[in-house]
Design a protein around this motif. Structure first.
Motif, PDB file in Angstrom:
ATOM      1  N   TRP A  20       3.084 -18.558   8.326  1.00 51.60           N
ATOM      2  CA  TRP A  20       3.354 -19.505   7.256  1.00 51.60           C
ATOM      3  C   TRP A  20       3.163 -20.951   7.694  1.00 51.60           C
ATOM      4  N   ALA A  21       3.575 -21.279   8.904  1.00 52.21           N
ATOM      5  CA  ALA A  21       3.479 -22.674   9.360  1.00 52.21           C
ATOM      6  C   ALA A  21       2.021 -23.105   9.462  1.00 52.21           C
ATOM      7  N   THR A  24       0.331 -23.182   5.987  1.00 49.93           N
ATOM      8  CA  THR A  24       0.746 -24.355   5.215  1.00 49.93           C
ATOM      9  C   THR A  24       0.061 -25.614   5.740  1.00 49.93           C
ATOM     10  N   LEU A  39      -1.029 -27.371  15.216  1.00 54.36           N
ATOM     11  CA  LEU A  39       0.096 -26.554  15.648  1.00 54.36           C
ATOM     12  C   LEU A  39      -0.333 -25.614  16.769  1.00 54.36           C
TER      13      LEU A  39
END
Length: 282
Positions: A20-21, A24, A39
Motif C-alpha cells: 500500500w505504501a 500510494t 521508499l
C-alpha cells in the motif's frame, strides 16, 4: 512468437503487489507534482505498472486533494466571498496536479470534436496546441467547478466545501481507471497502453475505498447523502458516455481520455451536491 504476442503475454503475467505504501506513493507521483521521496524497495523512475497499483489510487487522491481541502477550509473560515474562495480552491487543485487532468480534457475536446476521421482526431489530440474546443472545455470546467463549490460553501459552509473536494478526488480518478480497465487503448505505443490494463480486482477495491470516503463524509453530516449519491451516479454516467464516444470516434481510450474522465467526474460530483443543497434550501 510475434512482438504483439510477447506484449500480450507480458501484460497477462500477474504482477507483484508492491504494498500500500509504495502503491500510494507511485500514484501520488504519477498524478501530481507533490514531492514524494523514494521508499525502500521502490523504483520511482519511469512509468508505473498499473495492473495492481491503482488499488491505492483513492488514498493517493486524498493526499493530492489535501492542499485544496485546506485552502477551501481556510478561505471559507476567513469569510472570503464564496466565488473567490471556490476559485482559490480550484487553483490549488490545478497547481497540485500541474493541470494534469485539465490537459487531457483540452486535448480530448479538441480531438473528438475537431476531427472528422479517427486518424485526424488522434493527430489533433497529440498536438500540444489548444484549439477552440479545448479552450471552451477548460473554461467550462473551471466555471462549473468554481460556481458549484461556491454554491456548496454558501449553502452549507466551509466544512462542506472542503468535504466536497475530498469526496470528489478519489472517485473521479477511479472513473479514469475504469475506462483504462474496460476500454482498449487506441495507440499501442501510448501512455495508457504502456502502464498496463488494471486487473479485475482493482476496480472493486478502488471504488469501494472511494465510496467509503464519500459515505463517511456524508455520515459525519458534512455532505448531504442524496447529493452524494446523485453526484456519484452522474460521474459514472459521464464516464460511460465518454468511453462510448471514445470507442466510436477513435476506437478506444488514450491518456487524454482518462484525464477528461476525471474532470467530468469531479464536475458531476460537485453539481450533484450543489443541486441537492439547493433543493433542500428551496
Amino acid at each position: 512468437m510475434t512482438q504483439t504476442d510477447s506484449d500480450d503475454a507480458t501484460q497477462a503475467t500477474p504482477p507483484n503487489w508492491p504494498g500500500w505504501a509504495i502503491a500510494t506513493a507511485t500514484c501520488i507521483r504519477f498524478y501530481s507534482r507533490l514531492p514524494v521521496p523514494a521508499l525502500p524497495g521502490e523504483t520511482p523512475h519511469g512509468l508505473p505498472d498499473f495492473r495492481l497499483v491503482p488499488r491505492a489510487l483513492p488514498l493517493a487522491a486524498l493526499a493530492i486533494a489535501l492542499p485544496a481541502t485546506v485552502t477551501a477550509l481556510l478561505a471559507g473560515l476567513a469569510g472570503i466571498a464564496p466565488l473567490l474562495a471556490a476559485a482559490l480552491t480550484v487553483t490549488a487543485l490545478v497547481v497540485t496536479t500541474g493541470a494534469f487532468h485539465e490537459d487531457g480534457l483540452a486535448d480530448t475536446a479538441d480531438g473528438l470534436f475537431g476531427g472528422h476521421t479517427p486518424e485526424r482526431r488522434l493527430e489533433i489530440m497529440k498536438d500540444s496546441r489548444v484549439g477552440t474546443f479545448g479552450a471552451l472545455a477548460l473554461g467550462l470546467s473551471v466555471l462549473l467547478r468554481v460556481t458549484a463549490l461556491a454554491a456548496i460553501l454558501e449553502a452549507s459552509g466551509p466544512l462542506a466545501m472542503a468535504a466536497a473536494v475530498l469526496a470528489a478526488a478519489p472517485w473521479s480518478r477511479v472513473e479514469g481507471i475504469r475506462i483504462l480497465a474496460t476500454t482498449p487503448p487506441t495507440r499501442r505505443d501510448g501512455a495508457s497502453a504502456a502502464v498496463g490494463q488494471p486487473a479485475r480486482s482493482v476496480l472493486p477495491v478502488a471504488y469501494g475505498l472511494s465510496g467509503a470516503v464519500a459515505l463517511a463524509l456524508g455520515a459525519a453530516g458534512l455532505l448531504p447523502l442524496p447529493g452524494l449519491l446523485l453526484g456519484l451516479a452522474l460521474s459514472v454516467l459521464a464516464g460511460s458516455l465518454l468511453a462510448s464516444m471514445a470507442r466510436r470516434l477513435i476506437g478506444g481510450q488514450t491518456g487524454d481520455i482518462l484525464g477528461a474522465a476525471q474532470q467530468l467526474g469531479e464536475i458531476a460530483i460537485y453539481l450533484g451536491l450543489a443541486a441537492a443543497l439547493g433543493w433542500a434550501a428551496a
